[in-house]
Scaffold this motif. Structure first.
Motif, short mmCIF file in Angstrom:
data_model
loop_
_atom_site.label_atom_id
_atom_site.label_comp_id
_atom_site.label_asym_id
_atom_site.label_seq_id
_atom_site.Cartn_x
_atom_site.Cartn_y
_atom_site.Cartn_z
N TRP A 169 0.82 -1.21 0.00
CA TRP A 169 0.00 0.00 0.00
C TRP A 169 0.86 1.26 0.00
O TRP A 169 0.60 2.21 -0.74
N PHE A 170 1.90 1.26 0.81
CA PHE A 170 2.74 2.44 0.95
C PHE A 170 3.95 2.46 0.02
O PHE A 170 4.67 3.46 -0.03
N ASP A 171 4.19 1.39 -0.71
CA ASP A 171 5.34 1.33 -1.59
C ASP A 171 5.30 2.45 -2.63
O ASP A 171 4.32 2.60 -3.36
N GLY A 172 6.34 3.24 -2.67
CA GLY A 172 6.42 4.33 -3.64
C GLY A 172 5.71 5.60 -3.24
O GLY A 172 5.74 6.59 -3.98
N ILE A 173 5.05 5.62 -2.08
CA ILE A 173 4.32 6.80 -1.63
C ILE A 173 5.27 7.75 -0.91
O ILE A 173 6.05 7.34 -0.06
N GLU A 174 5.21 9.02 -1.27
CA GLU A 174 6.04 10.03 -0.63
C GLU A 174 5.17 10.97 0.18
O GLU A 174 3.95 11.02 0.03
N ALA A 175 5.80 11.73 1.04
CA ALA A 175 5.08 12.72 1.85
C ALA A 175 4.42 13.76 0.98
O ALA A 175 4.83 14.02 -0.17
N ASN A 176 3.37 14.37 1.52
CA ASN A 176 2.76 15.54 0.90
C ASN A 176 3.64 16.74 1.24
O ASN A 176 3.54 17.31 2.33
N HIS A 177 4.52 17.10 0.32
CA HIS A 177 5.55 18.08 0.64
C HIS A 177 4.96 19.47 0.91
O HIS A 177 5.56 20.25 1.66
N ALA A 178 3.80 19.76 0.34
CA ALA A 178 3.17 21.06 0.63
C ALA A 178 2.78 21.16 2.09
O ALA A 178 3.00 22.19 2.75
N MET A 179 2.19 20.07 2.64
CA MET A 179 1.79 20.12 4.04
C MET A 179 2.98 19.94 4.98
O MET A 179 2.97 20.45 6.10
N VAL A 180 4.01 19.26 4.52
CA VAL A 180 5.24 19.21 5.32
C VAL A 180 5.81 20.62 5.46
O VAL A 180 6.25 21.03 6.55
N ALA A 181 5.78 21.39 4.37
CA ALA A 181 6.26 22.77 4.43
C ALA A 181 5.40 23.61 5.37
O ALA A 181 5.92 24.46 6.11
N THR A 182 4.10 23.36 5.37
CA THR A 182 3.21 24.07 6.28
C THR A 182 3.56 23.74 7.73
O THR A 182 3.63 24.62 8.59
N LEU A 183 3.80 22.46 8.00
CA LEU A 183 4.19 22.06 9.36
C LEU A 183 5.48 22.75 9.77
O LEU A 183 5.60 23.25 10.89
N HIS A 184 6.46 22.79 8.88
CA HIS A 184 7.72 23.45 9.20
C HIS A 184 7.50 24.93 9.51
O HIS A 184 8.10 25.48 10.45
N ALA A 185 6.63 25.58 8.73
CA ALA A 185 6.36 27.00 8.97
C ALA A 185 5.70 27.21 10.32
O ALA A 185 6.02 28.17 11.04
#
Length: 213
Positions: A90-106
């Protein structure tokens, strides 16, 4: 304390993950969801609830899922599906949602504490943790399979606030399921229903008084 959901928020949208799974296995979202409902219908719970609170193992759930698919879709080709070890495929090849990762960092750079509040599966821990590795360290993780309750049950929100050592009114949830947001609000939390990355970011920034770039 800003709590981010994993599935559909820090991960890509669930529709994208279902589509990726269909490319890997040939099983459509309709087939998979229909069989998932059948697997736990006798328990009277959400299709993934028993798995997400560790009442059933991934292997047993996968065996039941395979049997349900054979009954409901007797012509379906299951040869590419690793249902008894579902999470890895199910998770093979799935990457993070980089837009929301950037929001979390902000949010974190703004001085807020951040956490992950997820309905998840014990056997899927290494896979989803790897996906959110770009997030970096968070202040708290509350996972349904570890605490024995899942969103939208009120107890998990109380546990999360207690684990973080904050009052409910100091918690903000970002989640792609409106029912979870409504449950959080009923307990004094604030919540952002994630529909799109941009809207969720803007609504969250407005709640915590962070200027949108």
């Amino acid at each position: 304390m800003v709590w981010f959901d994993f599935g559909g928020v820090l991960s890509p949208p669930m529709a994208d993950i279902f589509a990726a799974y269909e490319r890997k296995t040939g099983l459509s979202r309709e087939q998979l969801e229909s069989a998932m409902h059948a697997v736990t219908a006798d328990l009277g719970r959400h299709p993934l609830a028993a798995l997400e609170v560790a009442l059933i193992t991934e292997a047993e759930w996968g065996r039941r899922l395979r049997a349900a698919l054979r009954v409901r879709y007797p012509g379906a080709d299951l040869s590419r599906s690793r249902l008894e070890t579902f999470g890895g495929q199910w998770f093979d090849g799935i990457e993070a949602n980089h837009a929301m990762v950037a929001t979390l960092h902000a949010v974190r750079e703004h001085g807020c504490r951040v956490g992950i509040l997820t309905n998840n599966v014990r056997e899927w821990e290494p896979y989803w943790r790897e996906i959110v590795r770009p997030v970096g360290d968070v202040d708290c993780v509350v996972n349904s399979c570890e605490v024995g309750v899942r969103k939208p049950e009120p107890a998990i929100f109380r546990m999360a606030a207690d684990a973080a050592g904050v009052a409910p009114e100091d918690c903000v949830l970002v989640d792609d399921v409106e029912e979870n947001c409504a449950a959080a609000r009923s307990l004094g939390w604030r919540a952002v229903h994630h529909r799109t990355d941009a809207d969720a970011r803007d609504l969250l920034f407005a709640l915590i008084e962070l200027e949108t770039p």
